[in-house]
Design a protein around this motif. Sequence first.
Motif, mmCIF file in Angstrom:
data_model
loop_
_atom_site.group_PDB
_atom_site.id
_atom_site.type_symbol
_atom_site.label_atom_id
_atom_site.label_comp_id
_atom_site.label_asym_id
_atom_site.label_seq_id
_atom_site.Cartn_x
_atom_site.Cartn_y
_atom_site.Cartn_z
ATOM 1 N N ARG A 177 32.595 10.322 50.027
ATOM 2 C CA ARG A 177 33.118 9.873 49.373
ATOM 3 C C ARG A 177 32.700 9.221 48.101
ATOM 4 N N PRO A 178 32.070 10.188 47.362
ATOM 5 C CA PRO A 178 31.082 9.519 46.149
ATOM 6 C C PRO A 178 31.841 8.720 45.310
ATOM 7 N N GLY A 179 33.888 9.320 45.188
ATOM 8 C CA GLY A 179 33.894 8.593 44.246
ATOM 9 C C GLY A 179 34.747 7.487 44.271
ATOM 10 N N ASP A 180 34.808 6.814 45.679
ATOM 11 C CA ASP A 180 35.276 6.087 45.790
ATOM 12 C C ASP A 180 34.822 4.935 46.032
ATOM 13 N N TYR A 181 35.571 3.580 45.104
ATOM 14 C CA TYR A 181 35.095 2.912 45.138
ATOM 15 C C TYR A 181 35.385 1.202 46.579
ATOM 16 N N ARG A 182 34.395 0.721 47.026
ATOM 17 C CA ARG A 182 35.454 -0.498 47.959
ATOM 18 C C ARG A 182 34.576 -1.972 47.760
ATOM 19 N N SER A 183 34.977 -2.588 48.001
ATOM 20 C CA SER A 183 34.535 -4.295 48.324
ATOM 21 C C SER A 183 33.589 -4.039 49.542
ATOM 22 N N ALA A 184 32.659 -4.987 48.868
ATOM 23 C CA ALA A 184 31.527 -5.253 50.035
ATOM 24 C C ALA A 184 32.333 -5.511 51.620
ATOM 25 N N VAL A 185 33.692 -5.973 51.512
ATOM 26 C CA VAL A 185 34.493 -6.581 53.103
ATOM 27 C C VAL A 185 35.265 -5.483 53.876
ATOM 28 N N GLU A 186 34.760 -4.802 52.718
ATOM 29 C CA GLU A 186 35.944 -3.403 52.875
ATOM 30 C C GLU A 186 34.697 -2.408 54.182
ATOM 31 N N GLN A 187 33.536 -2.739 53.331
ATOM 32 C CA GLN A 187 32.416 -1.916 53.570
ATOM 33 C C GLN A 187 31.997 -2.313 54.865
ATOM 34 N N GLN A 188 32.067 -3.782 54.708
ATOM 35 C CA GLN A 188 31.384 -4.328 56.415
ATOM 36 C C GLN A 188 32.301 -4.035 57.327
ATOM 37 N N ARG A 189 33.378 -4.499 57.194
ATOM 38 C CA ARG A 189 34.635 -4.077 57.706
ATOM 39 C C ARG A 189 34.801 -2.229 59.094
ATOM 40 N N LEU A 190 34.259 -1.408 57.697
ATOM 41 C CA LEU A 190 34.309 0.162 58.024
ATOM 42 C C LEU A 190 32.999 0.005 59.293
ATOM 43 N N ARG A 191 31.481 -0.874 58.878
ATOM 44 C CA ARG A 191 30.679 -0.725 60.043
ATOM 45 C C ARG A 191 30.669 -1.189 60.660
ATOM 46 N N GLU A 192 31.371 -2.621 60.982
ATOM 47 C CA GLU A 192 31.601 -2.656 62.316
ATOM 48 C C GLU A 192 32.670 -1.605 63.316
ATOM 49 N N ARG A 193 33.992 -1.420 62.895
ATOM 50 C CA ARG A 193 34.377 -1.005 63.260
ATOM 51 C C ARG A 193 33.304 0.591 63.929
ATOM 52 N N VAL A 235 33.047 5.139 58.513
ATOM 53 C CA VAL A 235 32.395 4.834 56.961
ATOM 54 C C VAL A 235 32.341 5.707 55.927
ATOM 55 N N ALA A 236 31.967 7.162 56.489
ATOM 56 C CA ALA A 236 31.778 8.705 55.184
ATOM 57 C C ALA A 236 34.182 9.064 54.918
ATOM 58 N N TYR A 237 34.377 8.315 55.955
ATOM 59 C CA TYR A 237 35.636 8.713 55.261
ATOM 60 C C TYR A 237 36.794 7.834 55.230
ATOM 61 N N GLY A 238 36.450 6.723 54.645
ATOM 62 C CA GLY A 238 37.223 5.660 54.918
ATOM 63 C C GLY A 238 37.804 5.552 53.520
ATOM 64 N N GLU A 239 39.473 5.225 53.578
ATOM 65 C CA GLU A 239 40.106 6.233 51.989
ATOM 66 C C GLU A 239 41.004 4.532 51.370
ATOM 67 N N ARG A 240 40.371 3.279 52.268
ATOM 68 C CA ARG A 240 40.698 1.937 51.355
ATOM 69 C C ARG A 240 40.207 1.720 50.730
ATOM 70 N N SER A 241 39.687 0.836 49.280
ATOM 71 C CA SER A 241 38.682 0.124 48.972
ATOM 72 C C SER A 241 38.677 -1.460 49.392
ATOM 73 N N PHE A 242 40.003 -1.850 50.070
ATOM 74 C CA PHE A 242 39.832 -3.465 49.938
ATOM 75 C C PHE A 242 41.456 -3.717 51.036
ATOM 76 N N GLU A 243 41.149 -4.792 51.812
ATOM 77 C CA GLU A 243 42.564 -5.546 52.046
ATOM 78 C C GLU A 243 42.266 -6.560 51.803
ATOM 79 N N VAL A 244 42.839 -7.464 51.650
ATOM 80 C CA VAL A 244 43.086 -9.081 51.090
ATOM 81 C C VAL A 244 43.506 -10.014 51.366
ATOM 82 N N ALA A 245 44.041 -10.692 52.005
ATOM 83 C CA ALA A 245 45.103 -11.487 52.281
ATOM 84 C C ALA A 245 45.019 -13.001 51.489
#
Length: 228
Positions: free
Chosen positions: A49-65, A82-92
């Motif tokens: 999904r080369p067009g998707d934007y992600r935050s570093a936190v979201e990318q790390q969260r996917l790697r941990e999953r 990691v390849a197909y995660g569609e969310r860019s971020f979640e922040v509380a």
Amino acid sequence: PYGHARWSFEAAADFAPSSFALQLPAVLIDGQSHATAAIVLSRPGSAARPGDYRSAVEQQRLRERETACRRDTPQLACENIVAYGERSFEVASGPLLWTGSWSRFETQLRAETLRGTQTLAVRDPRPWRFAESAVVLTDAASGRREPLRFAQFHLDFDDSVALDTPLHAVPAPAATPTRLLLEASVPDGLAAFELRLPPLQVGAQRLEIGPISFERRSFDGGIEPFNC
């Protein structure tokens, strides 16, 4: 428990940074301002999904999953997390829970504009409003700012009401449909059932609703369903 609001945004056609800072608006709750720090989003999210934007936190969260999946359930398709995660971020941030998905896809034939979907859940029962009327995207390389103003948006509430609760329509010209979703759990393995809804009272008119029959049918189209 207090519902959520959702917006869609589209940037200018020539705004296509590989990385940008997303500044979300402050929210006023009972006169107190609640701000959220800027979130840096970068692409590609993944090779798939080369067009998707992600935050570093979201990318790390996917790697941990994915790591946990390979450790605990290696028989599953862990490589897709990691390849197909569609969310860019979640922040509380205090009583605010922001979720977003931003993307800009390019092909050899054409390039789309940068688009985003933002969702806000305010975890506080008191009334709230925005202190600003836009989200602001800032190109990490050039510093160019792209304000995207709020226009139309959706408010969704999930609540329990009695079946005799009156629902009032919004007066014209801003009239929008009022929808009531009824949910119920049925026993496992139920092959068929009949749904009988109570009459509907619209003003002075009483509307009778006939029974609706449901029948379980598996693989009628010859294709197995997707598993979530």
